[in-house]
Write a protein that holds these residues in place. Structure first.
Motif, short mmCIF file in Angstrom:
data_model
loop_
_atom_site.label_atom_id
_atom_site.label_comp_id
_atom_site.label_asym_id
_atom_site.label_seq_id
_atom_site.Cartn_x
_atom_site.Cartn_y
_atom_site.Cartn_z
N VAL A 270 -16.72 -0.61 30.05
CA VAL A 270 -15.63 -0.95 30.96
C VAL A 270 -14.27 -0.47 30.45
O VAL A 270 -13.24 -0.77 31.04
N ASN A 271 -14.24 0.25 29.34
CA ASN A 271 -12.98 0.74 28.78
C ASN A 271 -12.41 1.84 29.67
O ASN A 271 -13.03 2.89 29.85
N PRO A 272 -11.21 1.64 30.24
CA PRO A 272 -10.62 2.66 31.10
C PRO A 272 -10.03 3.84 30.34
O PRO A 272 -9.56 4.79 30.95
N GLY A 273 -10.04 3.77 29.00
CA GLY A 273 -9.55 4.90 28.22
C GLY A 273 -8.13 4.75 27.74
O GLY A 273 -7.53 5.73 27.28
N PHE A 274 -7.56 3.55 27.82
CA PHE A 274 -6.21 3.31 27.33
C PHE A 274 -6.25 2.50 26.04
O PHE A 274 -7.12 1.65 25.85
N THR A 275 -5.28 2.74 25.16
CA THR A 275 -5.25 2.08 23.86
C THR A 275 -3.83 1.71 23.47
O THR A 275 -2.90 2.51 23.66
N ASN A 276 -3.68 0.50 22.92
CA ASN A 276 -2.39 0.07 22.39
C ASN A 276 -2.19 0.66 21.00
O ASN A 276 -3.09 0.60 20.16
N VAL A 277 -1.01 1.18 20.76
CA VAL A 277 -0.65 1.77 19.47
C VAL A 277 0.60 1.08 18.93
O VAL A 277 1.61 0.97 19.64
N LEU A 278 0.53 0.58 17.69
CA LEU A 278 1.70 -0.01 17.05
C LEU A 278 2.58 1.10 16.49
O LEU A 278 2.11 1.99 15.78
N LYS A 279 3.86 1.06 16.80
CA LYS A 279 4.78 2.09 16.35
C LYS A 279 4.92 2.08 14.82
O LYS A 279 5.00 1.01 14.21
N ILE A 280 4.99 3.25 14.24
CA ILE A 280 5.14 3.37 12.79
C ILE A 280 6.49 2.82 12.34
O ILE A 280 6.65 2.39 11.18
N SER A 281 7.48 2.78 13.23
CA SER A 281 8.79 2.25 12.87
C SER A 281 8.70 0.78 12.45
O SER A 281 9.43 0.34 11.54
N VAL A 282 7.79 0.01 13.07
CA VAL A 282 7.59 -1.39 12.70
C VAL A 282 7.00 -1.47 11.29
O VAL A 282 7.41 -2.30 10.47
N ILE A 283 6.06 -0.58 11.00
CA ILE A 283 5.42 -0.54 9.69
C ILE A 283 6.40 -0.09 8.62
O ILE A 283 6.41 -0.61 7.50
N ILE A 284 7.26 0.87 8.95
CA ILE A 284 8.25 1.37 7.99
C ILE A 284 9.18 0.23 7.55
O ILE A 284 9.52 0.12 6.36
N SER A 285 9.58 -0.62 8.47
CA SER A 285 10.46 -1.75 8.13
C SER A 285 9.81 -2.65 7.08
O SER A 285 10.47 -3.11 6.14
N ALA A 286 8.50 -2.90 7.24
CA ALA A 286 7.78 -3.73 6.27
C ALA A 286 7.64 -3.01 4.93
O ALA A 286 7.79 -3.62 3.87
N ILE A 287 7.37 -1.71 4.95
CA ILE A 287 7.23 -0.94 3.72
C ILE A 287 8.52 -0.99 2.90
O ILE A 287 8.50 -1.15 1.68
N GLU A 288 9.65 -0.87 3.59
CA GLU A 288 10.95 -0.90 2.90
C GLU A 288 11.14 -2.22 2.15
O GLU A 288 11.64 -2.24 1.01
N LYS A 289 10.73 -3.32 2.79
CA LYS A 289 10.92 -4.64 2.18
C LYS A 289 9.91 -4.89 1.06
O LYS A 289 10.26 -5.36 -0.02
N VAL A 290 8.63 -4.58 1.33
CA VAL A 290 7.57 -4.91 0.37
C VAL A 290 7.67 -4.05 -0.88
O VAL A 290 7.48 -4.55 -2.01
N TYR A 291 7.95 -2.77 -0.72
CA TYR A 291 7.93 -1.85 -1.85
C TYR A 291 9.33 -1.43 -2.31
O TYR A 291 9.47 -0.55 -3.17
N ASN A 292 10.36 -2.01 -1.67
CA ASN A 292 11.75 -1.78 -2.07
C ASN A 292 12.11 -0.29 -2.06
O ASN A 292 12.63 0.26 -3.05
N ILE A 293 11.83 0.36 -0.94
CA ILE A 293 12.23 1.75 -0.78
C ILE A 293 13.05 1.88 0.51
O ILE A 293 13.02 1.02 1.37
N LYS A 294 13.79 2.96 0.62
CA LYS A 294 14.59 3.23 1.81
C LYS A 294 14.01 4.43 2.54
O LYS A 294 13.62 5.41 1.93
N TYR A 295 13.98 4.32 3.85
CA TYR A 295 13.46 5.45 4.65
C TYR A 295 14.45 6.60 4.61
O TYR A 295 15.64 6.41 4.72
#
Length: 295
Positions: A270-295
């Motif tokens: 029943v999958n119509p072929g659409f998929t939700n994708v999480l933006k990498i910008s959300v992940i980058i924000s977490a990476i900056e905080k967790v690993y103390n780096i700047k984009y």
């Protein structure tokens, strides 16, 4: 009575026809050459990035036997930092309401070695976001892992192609790579590549919708934007990492529940072929905080 000669006008007509045919042929050749410029080199990009896309395997003993989970992760890197990104639900044990009870104690990534074998390497969970459905992991610092790392061929996706904006458009081409529903293939570390398009992009939202078919095991697959790059030599392309695949749209979940399918594998029906994708910008924000780096 003056005579009229038709020879000269007829010659002009023939010449005009030949010039028209020749111009048409030149136009066809020109358009063909332009068309070749628009050929997207998917195979080149797949070869370049697929070693950074890995199967992730989670195992925990329970009174009912072993609980297992399987998905896809992507290896990112910046300077000396190496981290793995996947979906939160891949590493989580959920209750009947799909809320996280705890995280798996045993999380492994299956990485390819130089000698064509594979190694299961233990990971530790550095950060998990249940709401946005992603997690950051890294390799545990054990003697066994340190010895295995020297044998690895896995490459990382460099920070220079993490796209921290929404410059892509609806209709743009995308490429995504993962391990759908095929445990034997995952064990051999053979990822599967698929293509699609950006189907819907809504401003100020953490997700985008792609027209691209996914199945169980695809969770955490990296999604790359095929970015058009015009230059003096004609059209060309480059890739940017725009996010990771998360889930089917909510509408599919409703259909799935109404039909009462017994297995997630049956959701493909029943999958119509659409998929939700999480933006990498959300992940980058977490990476900056967790690993103390700047984009």
């Amino acid at each position: 009575i003056p005579t009229v000669s038709y020879c000269q006008p007829l010659a002009n007509i023939k010449k005009h026809i030949m010039k028209t045919i020749l111009s048409g042929l030149l136009l066809i050749l020109y358009l063909a050459s332009i068309g070749q410029g628009f050929t997207i080199p998917y195979s080149e990009y797949i070869t370049r990035i697929k070693r950074s896309v890995l199967p992730i395997v989670c195992v925990n003993p329970s009174p009912q036997g072993f609980k297992t989970s399987q998905g896809t992760c992507v290896l990112l890197g910046h300077n000396d930092l190496r981290l793995f990104v996947t979906c939160e639900h891949v590493i989580a044990i959920k209750d009947t309401l799909q809320k996280t009870i705890k995280y798996f104690d045993n999380v492994f990534v299956n990485m390819a070695n130089i000698d064509s074998t594979t190694s299961l390497i233990r990971l530790k969970i550095d950060y998990a976001d249940e709401q946005n459905d992603f997690a950051l992991l890294s390799i545990t610092d054990t003697p066994n892992n340190i010895q295995l790392i020297s044998k690895l061929t896995g490459q990382y996706i460099q920070k220079s192609i993490w796209l921290n904006n929404d410059s892509y458009l609806e209709g743009d081409y995308i490429l995504y790579i993962g391990y759908p529903m095929m445990k034997s293939i995952s064990e051999k570390n053979y990822p599967i590549s698929r293509i699609g398009i950006v189907a819907q992009k809504i401003e100020k939202q953490n997700n985008i919708l792609i027209d691209g078919f996914v199945q169980h095991g695809h969770s955490g697959s990296p999604v790359f934007w095929i970015k058009p790059m015009g230059n003096n030599l004609g059209p060309s392309w480059e890739i940017e990492l725009i996010g990771i695949t998360k889930s089917y749209p909510a509408e599919l979940t409703e259909v799935y529940e109404q039909i009462g399918l017994k297995s997630t594998n049956q959701a493909a029906i029943v999958n119509p072929g659409f998929t939700n994708v999480l933006k990498i910008s959300v992940i980058i924000s977490a990476i900056e905080k967790v690993y103390n780096i700047k984009y």
